[in-house]
Design a protein around this motif. Structure first.
Motif, PDB file in Angstrom:
ATOM      1  N   HIS A 172       0.811  -1.111   0.139  1.00  0.00           N
ATOM      2  CA  HIS A 172       0.151   0.075  -0.062  1.00  0.00           C
ATOM      3  C   HIS A 172       0.751   1.285  -0.070  1.00  0.00           C
ATOM      4  CE1 HIS A 172      -4.231  -1.504   0.597  1.00  0.00           C
ATOM      5  NE2 HIS A 172      -3.415  -2.575   0.758  1.00  0.00           N
ATOM      6  N   MET A 173       2.085   1.095   0.058  1.00  0.00           N
ATOM      7  CA  MET A 173       3.017   2.540  -0.096  1.00  0.00           C
ATOM      8  C   MET A 173       4.029   2.038  -1.124  1.00  0.00           C
ATOM      9  SD  MET A 173       4.175   3.376   3.765  1.00  0.00           S
ATOM     10  CE  MET A 173       5.301   4.389   3.222  1.00  0.00           C
ATOM     11  N   GLU A 174       4.689   2.972  -1.748  1.00  0.00           N
ATOM     12  CA  GLU A 174       5.730   3.041  -2.660  1.00  0.00           C
ATOM     13  C   GLU A 174       6.527   4.329  -2.595  1.00  0.00           C
ATOM     14  OE1 GLU A 174       6.783   1.086  -6.839  1.00  0.00           O
ATOM     15  OE2 GLU A 174       5.476   2.808  -6.941  1.00  0.00           O
ATOM     16  N   ALA A 175       7.430   4.401  -1.552  1.00  0.00           N
ATOM     17  CA  ALA A 175       8.275   5.605  -1.005  1.00  0.00           C
ATOM     18  C   ALA A 175       9.844   5.206  -1.009  1.00  0.00           C
ATOM     19  CB  ALA A 175       7.684   6.311   0.172  1.00  0.00           C
ATOM     20  N   ILE A 176      10.413   6.150  -1.373  1.00  0.00           N
ATOM     21  CA  ILE A 176      12.163   6.106  -1.046  1.00  0.00           C
ATOM     22  C   ILE A 176      12.240   6.408   0.249  1.00  0.00           C
ATOM     23  CG2 ILE A 176      14.202   7.489  -1.350  1.00  0.00           C
ATOM     24  CD1 ILE A 176      12.887   9.048  -3.912  1.00  0.00           C
ATOM     25  N   TYR A 177      13.107   5.133   0.856  1.00  0.00           N
ATOM     26  CA  TYR A 177      13.617   5.152   2.310  1.00  0.00           C
ATOM     27  C   TYR A 177      15.141   5.722   2.240  1.00  0.00           C
ATOM     28  CZ  TYR A 177      15.671   3.747   6.452  1.00  0.00           C
ATOM     29  OH  TYR A 177      16.435   3.461   7.485  1.00  0.00           O
ATOM     30  N   PHE A 178      15.501   6.453   3.296  1.00  0.00           N
ATOM     31  CA  PHE A 178      17.074   6.664   3.438  1.00  0.00           C
ATOM     32  C   PHE A 178      17.441   6.518   4.872  1.00  0.00           C
ATOM     33  CE2 PHE A 178      20.999   9.209   3.802  1.00  0.00           C
ATOM     34  CZ  PHE A 178      21.720   8.630   2.739  1.00  0.00           C
ATOM     35  N   GLY A 179      18.283   5.538   5.377  1.00  0.00           N
ATOM     36  CA  GLY A 179      18.685   5.463   6.426  1.00  0.00           C
ATOM     37  C   GLY A 179      19.586   4.010   6.711  1.00  0.00           C
ATOM     38  N   ASN A 180      19.640   3.803   8.145  1.00  0.00           N
ATOM     39  CA  ASN A 180      20.587   2.330   8.171  1.00  0.00           C
ATOM     40  C   ASN A 180      19.918   1.382   9.206  1.00  0.00           C
ATOM     41  OD1 ASN A 180      20.735   3.789  10.617  1.00  0.00           O
ATOM     42  ND2 ASN A 180      22.898   3.304  10.738  1.00  0.00           N
ATOM     43  N   ILE A 181      18.521   1.263   9.112  1.00  0.00           N
ATOM     44  CA  ILE A 181      17.650   0.454   9.797  1.00  0.00           C
ATOM     45  C   ILE A 181      17.759  -0.843   9.152  1.00  0.00           C
ATOM     46  CG2 ILE A 181      15.343   0.677   8.565  1.00  0.00           C
ATOM     47  CD1 ILE A 181      14.083   0.286  11.261  1.00  0.00           C
ATOM     48  N   PRO A 186      24.200   4.593   5.441  1.00  0.00           N
ATOM     49  CA  PRO A 186      22.861   4.504   4.960  1.00  0.00           C
ATOM     50  C   PRO A 186      22.771   3.690   3.533  1.00  0.00           C
ATOM     51  CG  PRO A 186      23.463   6.641   4.629  1.00  0.00           C
ATOM     52  CD  PRO A 186      24.591   5.709   5.353  1.00  0.00           C
ATOM     53  N   TRP A 187      21.323   3.314   3.231  1.00  0.00           N
ATOM     54  CA  TRP A 187      21.196   2.541   1.928  1.00  0.00           C
ATOM     55  C   TRP A 187      19.883   3.337   1.541  1.00  0.00           C
ATOM     56  CZ3 TRP A 187      21.155  -0.660   6.620  1.00  0.00           C
ATOM     57  CH2 TRP A 187      22.281  -1.337   6.772  1.00  0.00           C
ATOM     58  N   ILE A 188      19.825   3.448   0.319  1.00  0.00           N
ATOM     59  CA  ILE A 188      18.441   3.957  -0.475  1.00  0.00           C
ATOM     60  C   ILE A 188      17.680   2.473  -0.490  1.00  0.00           C
ATOM     61  CG2 ILE A 188      17.478   4.929  -2.568  1.00  0.00           C
ATOM     62  CD1 ILE A 188      20.003   6.071  -2.996  1.00  0.00           C
ATOM     63  N   MET A 189      16.506   2.574  -0.179  1.00  0.00           N
ATOM     64  CA  MET A 189      15.732   1.276  -0.163  1.00  0.00           C
ATOM     65  C   MET A 189      14.332   1.760  -0.268  1.00  0.00           C
ATOM     66  SD  MET A 189      17.135  -1.436   2.697  1.00  0.00           S
ATOM     67  CE  MET A 189      16.852  -0.422   4.237  1.00  0.00           C
ATOM     68  N   ALA A 190      13.271   0.932  -0.624  1.00  0.00           N
ATOM     69  CA  ALA A 190      11.806   1.306  -0.738  1.00  0.00           C
ATOM     70  C   ALA A 190      11.171   0.745   0.321  1.00  0.00           C
ATOM     71  CB  ALA A 190      11.492   0.587  -2.337  1.00  0.00           C
ATOM     72  N   ASP A 191      10.248   1.912   0.906  1.00  0.00           N
ATOM     73  CA  ASP A 191       9.196   1.480   1.854  1.00  0.00           C
ATOM     74  C   ASP A 191       8.083   1.096   0.904  1.00  0.00           C
ATOM     75  OD1 ASP A 191       7.316   1.320   3.802  1.00  0.00           O
ATOM     76  OD2 ASP A 191       8.223   2.959   4.742  1.00  0.00           O
ATOM     77  N   LEU A 192       7.893  -0.173   1.023  1.00  0.00           N
ATOM     78  CA  LEU A 192       6.491  -0.728   0.218  1.00  0.00           C
ATOM     79  C   LEU A 192       5.528  -1.112   1.215  1.00  0.00           C
ATOM     80  CD1 LEU A 192       8.242  -3.038  -2.383  1.00  0.00           C
ATOM     81  CD2 LEU A 192       7.798  -0.519  -2.695  1.00  0.00           C
ATOM     82  N   GLU A 193       5.656  -0.738   2.616  1.00  0.00           N
ATOM     83  CA  GLU A 193       4.776  -1.094   3.793  1.00  0.00           C
ATOM     84  C   GLU A 193       5.060  -2.607   4.169  1.00  0.00           C
ATOM     85  OE1 GLU A 193       3.902  -0.464   6.476  1.00  0.00           O
ATOM     86  OE2 GLU A 193       2.282   1.152   5.718  1.00  0.00           O
ATOM     87  N   ASN A 194       5.147  -2.673   5.501  1.00  0.00           N
ATOM     88  CA  ASN A 194       5.410  -3.827   6.172  1.00  0.00           C
ATOM     89  C   ASN A 194       6.664  -4.182   5.488  1.00  0.00           C
ATOM     90  OD1 ASN A 194       2.931  -3.674   7.918  1.00  0.00           O
ATOM     91  ND2 ASN A 194       1.708  -4.635   5.945  1.00  0.00           N
ATOM     92  N   GLY A 195       7.832  -3.527   5.413  1.00  0.00           N
ATOM     93  CA  GLY A 195       8.863  -3.697   4.789  1.00  0.00           C
ATOM     94  C   GLY A 195       9.613  -2.974   4.127  1.00  0.00           C
TER      95      GLY A 195
END
Length: 505
Positions: free
Chosen positions: A213-222, A233-242
């Motif tokens: 239910h999401m498609e956003a750019i994430y930036f950080g080191n979680i 940090p890494w560039i990743m995608a927040d696609l919800e629940n992951g």
């Protein structure tokens, strides 16, 4: 010799086709003295030429269309709660930071609105509460992220934990499994492992409504979900629940740690296909870190995007994150790599961090006294001791070795301030990121982010010093003028002549 440090806490003062798209980049020049780009075609012009127009375009630093001549953002000052829109110096140009400085002089300001330049009204405002955390969220300190674009002063959006912006009623943003592209420019040195520093597509209800239910750019080191190589940090995608670095919620060896001072981050998606790209927003090209199928977990193929826009938070208002945002867009349709490469060339031509106050600079070499702008006293190692943990205070300038500091350069403009008497460096005790505590000490050099400072040049010859770990600035606590007053860290005010400005002598 300094006296016992004063620990009083005085009140803080209020202080194109693809060919056409590539051709537009060849026409780009560096920004002119009035803040416009010569023969300019800016990111959203390039996306439009590539057939994937911007449907949201946000920036507090500059226009993202060559013809844009409206407001970039709005600030509100604390002294009387009045607001002012901050625009550009000229069409297609950079922000009129002087207008903000004048309006906010003698008080503090927050960013209340980040305007959408696309004409669709997709403005970002204070995020309401959500399923993960109450609200409304905090608004960003308007002066905490000073920068320059083409030599002109500007301000980014400094997101500390608890800060967030949102729009749940948007126009033209992708929903369901529709294709879209997103890019943002972040400060690659300002991040944490909290959830979640995002920019992009999210739920309209402020709640976690399920996978995909999401498609956003994430930036950080979680590392709770997916992650990449190194420590982030890494560039990743927040696609919800992951947070996804690749096809699944696991390690992707092709997703590198990326921490350029100005970092370009790209996420884009279409039916059963998505990609992550990134690069240095000051030079060079984009690299592709993932390009493949959607996650093979239920809910992500097809996607169920809802079309809200978030900045600095997760889709359910998770707000434990930190980061700095300068600009970003969302498109209708899946941009080609060639279009994005042309956009990246336009970004590097803009000249982030190139000269002028607020963009760093060449700090004088050798040992110097550092004179506080508010009272003329000097930074001082308490007691002229070589002991680790000794407080850094201010004292009458006397030229002794405990008042002599040299800047030892590191990377990305940061470095250490080494005391001549002890060989130790100025640091924030225990790596704290809290503002306001008088906990600036000397400690052995170890390269920790809490002992790394970025000198930021001011127009009067002084320098502010921003901590890499916290993003806060070295500050004479409470603007006190007493000998023995200790130093703390506080959101950067970037106002020359203040208790955050130090002149080498």
């Amino acid at each position: 010799m300094s006296s016992i440090p004063i620990r009083r806490r005085p009140p803080r003062p209020v202080a194109a086709s693809l060919t056409a798209a590539a051709a537009t980049v060849l026409a780009l020049g560096t920004p002119t003295a009035t803040g416009t780009a010569s023969a300019a075609s800016l990111p959203c012009d390039i996306y439009a030429s590539g057939g994937t127009p911007c449907v949201a375009a946000h920036s507090t630093t500059r226009a993202l269309y060559a013809s844009y001549n409206g407001s970039l953002y709005q600030v509100r000052r604390s002294s009387d709660n009045t607001t002012r829109d901050i625009g550009v110096l000229s069409a297609g140009g950079v922000a009129d930071a002087a207008a903000q400085d004048s309006f906010c002089a003698g008080t503090s300001c927050v960013i209340t609105i980040i305007y959408d330049q696309s004409g669709r009204g997709n403005n970002l405002t204070q995020a309401p509460g959500g399923g993960a955390a109450g609200g409304p969220d905090n608004l960003a300190n308007a002066t905490a992220a000073p920068t320059t674009v083409g030599g002109h002063k500007a301000y980014g959006v400094y997101v500390a934990a608890g800060t967030g912006y949102r729009n749940d009623r948007t126009n033209g943003i992708a929903t369901g499994d529709q294709a879209e592209g997103e890019y943002a420019i972040f400060d690659g040195t300002h991040y944490n492992g909290g959830c979640c520093f995002d920019y992009g597509n999210a739920e309209t209800s402020n709640n976690d409504t399920g996978n995909g239910h999401m498609e956003a750019i994430y930036f950080g080191n979680i590392k709770v979900w997916g992650y990449g190589t190194g420590n982030g940090p890494w560039i990743m995608a927040d696609l919800e629940n992951g947070l996804f670095s690749g096809v699944n919620q696991h390690y992707n060896a092709n997703d590198p740690t990326i921490n350029y001072r100005y970092t370009t981050a790209v996420v884009k998606g279409e039916p059963n296909h998505w990609a992550i790209r990134g690069g240095n927003a000051q030079s060079g090209s984009l690299s592709t870190f993932y390009n493949g199928a959607r996650p093979n977990v239920a809910g992500y193929n097809p996607m169920h995007k809802e079309g809200a826009i978030i900045l600095g938070i997760g889709g359910d208002n998770s707000k434990g994150s930190a980061g700095t945002f300068y600009e970003g867009v969302m498109t209708s349709g899946y941009p080609t790599d060639a279009t994005e490469d042309a956009v990246q060339a336009s970004i590097t031509a803009a000249g982030y961090g190139s000269g002028g106050g607020g963009g760093g600079g060449s700090f004088p070499s050798g040992y110097h006294q550092l004179i506080a702008g508010n009272d003329g006293l000097c930074l001082d190692v308490y007691g002229n001791t070589s002991s680790a943990g000794a407080a850094i205070d201010q004292w009458s300038c006397n030229g002794q070795s405990n008042q002599q500091f040299q800047f030892v350069p590191g990377s990305n403009g940061f470095g250490e301030l080494q005391a001549q008497n002890s060989g130790q460096v100025i640091a924030v005790a225990n790596g704290s990121t809290a503002q306001g505590s008088p906990d600036i000490v000397q400690q052995a050099r170890n390269g920790a982010a809490s002992s790394m400072w970025k000198p930021v040049a001011q127009s009067d010859g002084s320098w502010s010093l921003q901590n890499q770990n916290s993003g806060l600035c070295l500050d004479v606590y409470g603007a006190g003028s007493n000998q023995g007053q200790q130093l703390d860290q506080w959101p950067c005010k970037n106002a020359a002549g203040s208790n955050q400005d130090f002149t080498p002598n």
